[in-house]
Scaffold this active site. Structure first.
Site, PDB file in Angstrom:
ATOM      1  N   ASN A  14     -10.102  -6.439 -14.841  1.00 21.89           N
ATOM      2  CA  ASN A  14     -11.050  -7.273 -15.594  1.00 21.89           C
ATOM      3  C   ASN A  14     -10.337  -8.297 -16.469  1.00 21.89           C
ATOM      4  OD1 ASN A  14     -13.551  -6.429 -14.631  1.00 21.89           O
ATOM      5  ND2 ASN A  14     -13.563  -4.630 -15.947  1.00 21.89           N
ATOM      6  N   HIS A  48     -10.964   4.248 -14.779  1.00 20.77           N
ATOM      7  CA  HIS A  48     -11.936   3.195 -14.482  1.00 20.77           C
ATOM      8  C   HIS A  48     -12.240   3.133 -12.995  1.00 20.77           C
ATOM      9  CE1 HIS A  48     -12.856  -1.390 -14.279  1.00 20.77           C
ATOM     10  NE2 HIS A  48     -13.963  -0.681 -14.275  1.00 20.77           N
ATOM     11  N   ASN A  75     -17.598  -0.263  -9.100  1.00 15.10           N
ATOM     12  CA  ASN A  75     -18.930  -0.096  -8.523  1.00 15.10           C
ATOM     13  C   ASN A  75     -19.061  -0.904  -7.228  1.00 15.10           C
ATOM     14  OD1 ASN A  75     -21.596   0.823  -8.483  1.00 15.10           O
ATOM     15  ND2 ASN A  75     -22.351  -0.926  -9.647  1.00 15.10           N
ATOM     16  N   MET A 116     -23.240   4.948 -11.981  1.00 17.19           N
ATOM     17  CA  MET A 116     -21.806   5.270 -11.960  1.00 17.19           C
ATOM     18  C   MET A 116     -21.582   6.776 -11.976  1.00 17.19           C
ATOM     19  SD  MET A 116     -20.000   2.580 -11.588  1.00 17.19           S
ATOM     20  CE  MET A 116     -18.356   3.146 -12.004  1.00 17.19           C
ATOM     21  N   ASP A 162       0.837  -1.197   0.000  1.00 18.80           N
ATOM     22  CA  ASP A 162       0.000   0.000   0.000  1.00 18.80           C
ATOM     23  C   ASP A 162       0.873   1.250   0.000  1.00 18.80           C
ATOM     24  OD1 ASP A 162      -2.620   1.339   0.267  1.00 18.80           O
ATOM     25  OD2 ASP A 162      -1.865   1.918   2.239  1.00 18.80           O
ATOM     26  N   SER A 216     -14.819   0.024 -18.725  1.00 22.28           N
ATOM     27  CA  SER A 216     -14.264  -1.071 -17.923  1.00 22.28           C
ATOM     28  C   SER A 216     -13.533  -2.100 -18.776  1.00 22.28           C
ATOM     29  CB  SER A 216     -15.377  -1.767 -17.133  1.00 22.28           C
ATOM     30  OG  SER A 216     -16.387  -2.234 -17.995  1.00 22.28           O
ATOM     31  N   GLU A 272      -8.405   2.547 -11.729  1.00 23.34           N
ATOM     32  CA  GLU A 272      -7.385   2.235 -12.738  1.00 23.34           C
ATOM     33  C   GLU A 272      -7.243   3.442 -13.658  1.00 23.34           C
ATOM     34  OE1 GLU A 272      -7.297  -2.415 -13.919  1.00 23.34           O
ATOM     35  OE2 GLU A 272      -9.190  -1.420 -14.360  1.00 23.34           O
ATOM     36  N   VAL A 328     -22.988   4.525 -21.517  1.00 21.17           N
ATOM     37  CA  VAL A 328     -23.142   3.091 -21.689  1.00 21.17           C
ATOM     38  C   VAL A 328     -21.886   2.449 -22.294  1.00 21.17           C
ATOM     39  CG1 VAL A 328     -24.212   3.350 -23.972  1.00 21.17           C
ATOM     40  CG2 VAL A 328     -24.707   1.321 -22.591  1.00 21.17           C
ATOM     41  N   GLU A 329     -21.600   1.196 -21.893  1.00 18.04           N
ATOM     42  CA  GLU A 329     -20.378   0.492 -22.323  1.00 18.04           C
ATOM     43  C   GLU A 329     -20.554  -0.025 -23.754  1.00 18.04           C
ATOM     44  OE1 GLU A 329     -16.432  -1.110 -21.092  1.00 18.04           O
ATOM     45  OE2 GLU A 329     -17.688   0.614 -20.640  1.00 18.04           O
ATOM     46  N   ASP A 384     -26.458  14.735 -18.727  1.00 15.89           N
ATOM     47  CA  ASP A 384     -27.089  13.597 -19.378  1.00 15.89           C
ATOM     48  C   ASP A 384     -28.065  14.127 -20.416  1.00 15.89           C
ATOM     49  OD1 ASP A 384     -27.172  10.414 -18.327  1.00 15.89           O
ATOM     50  OD2 ASP A 384     -28.747  10.989 -19.732  1.00 15.89           O
TER      51      ASP A 384
END
Length: 717
Positions: free
Chosen positions: A503, A453, A456, A327, A299, A432, A465, A404-405, A346
């Site tokens: 991921n 990144h 959640n 998010m 750490d 992600s 990240e 949206v991804e 948005d």
């Protein structure tokens, strides 16, 4: 004023019969009981023992923190000593503490800031403790796989009672001044600027005979004042609570602390400390202690790396987030909570309402828990400006895209945003899985584009990240790292690839789960085995929480990026759930079915339908040995971590391990995948890879591991 001692870490002065023992390490930013300080403390005690003109003494600090504790960086070396050497080291330090306690005059600790671990143990050697309002005390040692070894487990039960002492030591939590006063850990709470004078006033009362300081000392020298029946009740009750929260097999230091206190409760101080030392040595020799101390050191290394990366960062006075879903709302909340003004944009007003609702809900919970006030909540919410247009986008220093991804949608939104923001502004994507280098092809200023990144739920997950694309500039990385730090997150810089670091490592693990189910394993057994291994949830449960649809989408990205080991040639258990619209918690049924409990949280239960659906993709049904389940899942997981090191995606084992702890909940007491390989033994781990290599590329040992095994190397020397 007469100077009695002047060293690098300690000094002693005498005025009007009252000595001031001052901790002020000239070589470090904090006071700690390192080897040099311990040596000086022994010298100081000898000086004090030789004086007959001292009527009382106060212990003070020249730092913002009283004493941070022992020097953790030295622990690795200490723990490698033999048990006899480790025991002798401990008892020598305790001898100094005991001699200090036995000095023929009253002593008061003036605690400013934090007194933790060995620092708090030092204050317990004094008869009285005064603390400032911003201070805190505690024993965090169990979080390092050990427990108090400088007499803390002996004195605490005698000062505040067995039940309080067990709770303090077992949880490792820091205790605020008011709670410490109520418990009896400290004797007075005063304004920070009044701590030293209050300690002087208190020691003067002792000298004047207004306080029975000898009685305060005596209670620490004798057995705990409880009958055998009362002791049995106290320990049995505490064990039930403690071991319900902490598995003694995973965190043996907690069990060893309880056992030691129970053993020495009926002994005098000197004999009790010998029992404490025996328990400490046992704890220090466990793999969990090695791993947890390693986590602490890692750490520190990650924070240093982030500090180095953030040099040359641009100032960030305002930011914006695109997308106001869960998010986006989480990112807005986290920024506003840390005092950063943020615009939240948005295209739909209902999404803006959702984002503000998410932030408001999180702040309301803080008010309910007493961690905030309605006024502070209103002030924080006022820092979030919801909008349906780009009108104010000329001012933000950084804009985070959290739509949206979907690659096409992200490229379109990013290109549009770039045309409206100032040229020096950083543009970041909260993707992600999608390649930052690929997304940058839609931009005119790819050097100002970076991945950021968040995990959640944003408010709980500490990791961010920061992903460097092929054309990302050092300034963009530095500014994004600095922003993550301002938001109270731990940033780890990684290079670009599908899935980035976390991921990319996770999906071979999911793949190993799917293959186990194909070979006939029970998904419930797999979950239970991995939860006993230390994961917060097993892979099937995790897929349900993430969302089966999200998992399937991300899996397709990973399969395209790494087809040799992440593209299955069979229909998977996860595919079956998706095809049957079993999406997990989001629609109430996945591998498990879910009902909302009284607290409003989804509670899982087994569903017989799942087994019927899975029969179509299982070769057979069979029982697997627990260790085989662990080995197959962890080989795939750890191998991909090593490949990320090989490929230069992550810079060091320390950063790789901390990313898995903070991003996925890898069991802390195992230290991370690289530490896990070390503890299995690199050669042994390579042998495991060879054993399962017939299952596919994901199980084959990376060349880096084979080379390390041949050279007899470890990730952590």
């Amino acid at each position: 004023m007469t100077e009695l001692y002047n060293g690098n870490s300690l000094s002693v002065s005498l005025a009007d019969g009252i000595a001031n023992l001052r901790f002020d390490n000239q070589s470090e930013s904090v006071n700690k009981f390192d080897t040099a300080t311990n040596a000086e403390f022994a010298e100081v005690v000898s000086v004090l023992e030789g004086r007959d003109d001292i009527e009382g003494l106060i212990v003070t600090s020249g730092k913002k923190v009283f004493i941070a504790g022992a020097d953790i960086t030295e622990f690795v070396g200490h723990f490698e000593r033999s048990e006899d050497e480790l025991r002798s080291w401990l008892l020598a330090i305790n001898d100094t503490f005991n001699r200090f306690e036995d000095l023929p005059f009253p002593k008061v600790a003036a605690i400013n800031g934090a007194a933790l671990g060995g620092g708090f143990e030092m204050s317990l050697v004094c008869e009285y403790r005064v603390i400032g309002t911003s201070g805190q005390v505690g024993f965090p040692e169990t979080k390092l796989g050990i427990f108090p070894g400088f007499g803390g487990s002996v004195r605490a039960p005698r000062v505040v009672g067995v039940d309080n002492a067990l709770e303090i030591i077992a949880t490792g939590n820091n205790i605020r001044p008011d709670a410490a006063l109520k418990m009896g850990l400290v004797d007075a709470v005063v304004a920070d600027e009044a701590v030293e004078q209050s300690a002087i006033d208190l020691v003067k009362k002792c000298i004047a005979g207004e306080l029975d300081w000898q009685a305060k000392r005596q209670e620490k020298l004798v057995p705990v004042r409880l009958s055998q029946l009362e002791q049995a009740m106290a320990f049995n009750s505490a064990k039930g609570v403690i071991f319900a929260k902490a598995n003694p097999k995973q965190y043996p230091a907690i069990a060893l602390a309880v056992q030691s206190i129970e053993k020495h409760a009926n002994l005098n101080r000197d004999d009790a400390i010998k029992v404490e030392a025996e328990g400490f040595v046992k704890a220090a020799k466990t793999p969990q202690a090695q791993a947890l101390v390693g986590v602490f050191l890692n750490d520190q290394a990650v924070k240093k790396a982030a500090k180095d990366h953030s040099k040359n960062a641009h100032d960030i006075n305002e930011m914006a987030v695109l997308g106001a879903g869960i998010m986006g709302g989480g990112i807005a909340y986290q920024a506003a909570k840390k005092g950063l003004p943020i615009i939240m944009k948005d295209i739909k007003s209902e999404q803006l309402d959702l984002g503000m609702s998410e932030a408001s809900k999180l702040l309301s919970k803080e008010v309910e828990r007493g961690k905030s006030t309605p006024a502070k909540m209103g002030e924080t919410l006022s820092k979030i400006r919801p909008t349906l247009n780009y009108g104010d986008f000329g001012t933000p220093d950084i804009v985070i895209e959290a739509v949206v991804e979907n690659e096409k949608i992200k490229k379109s939104v990013l290109a549009e945003t770039e045309s409206l923001i100032k040229e020096t502004a950083i543009l970041a994507s909260n993707t992600s899985t999608i390649s930052i280098t690929e997304l940058a092809t839609a931009l005119k200023r790819p050097e100002n584009f970076v991945g950021m990144h968040f995990f959640n739920p944003v408010h709980r997950m500490p990791l961010v990240e920061v992903i460097r694309g092929e054309k990302t500039s050092d300034e963009a990385v530095a500014t994004t790292v600095a922003l993550a730090q301002k938001m109270g997150k731990t940033p780890i810089v990684v290079n670009d690839c599908p899935g980035f670091l976390v991921n990319r490592v996770l999906f071979p693990y999911f793949g190993a789960f799917d293959l186990l189910v194909k070979h006939g394993a029970d998904f419930v057994q797999i979950d239970k085995v991995m939860e006993r291994f230390g994961w917060p949830m097993g892979p099937a449960y995790l897929l349900d929480v993430v969302g089966i649809d999200t998992g399937v989408h991300a899996s397709a990205v990973m399969a395209a990026g790494f087809p040799d080991r992440m593209k299955p040639d069979y229909k998977t258990a996860t595919d079956v759930m998706f095809e049957n619209n079993r999406l997990g918690q989001k629609n109430g049924v996945g591998f498990y079915k879910y009902e909302i409990d009284k607290k409003g949280k989804p509670k899982k239960s087994q569903d017989a339908t799942t087994y019927e659906l899975l029969k179509g993709v299982q070769d057979t049904q069979k029982e697997f040995d627990d260790q085989e389940i662990i080995d197959r899942l962890m080989v795939a997981f750890c191998n991909e971590t090593v490949r990320c090191l090989e490929d230069g995606i992550v810079a060091s084992p320390a950063e790789a391990d901390m990313a898995m702890l903070m991003g996925l909940g890898f069991p802390p007491f195992r230290g991370g995948p690289c530490r896990y390989i070390d503890q299995v033994g690199v050669a042994n781990f390579v042998a495991l890879c060879d054993k399962y290599a017939h299952l596919g590329k994901a199980y084959e040992a990376p060349q880096l591991l084979r080379d390390m095994a041949e050279r007899g190397e470890k990730f952590y020397a």
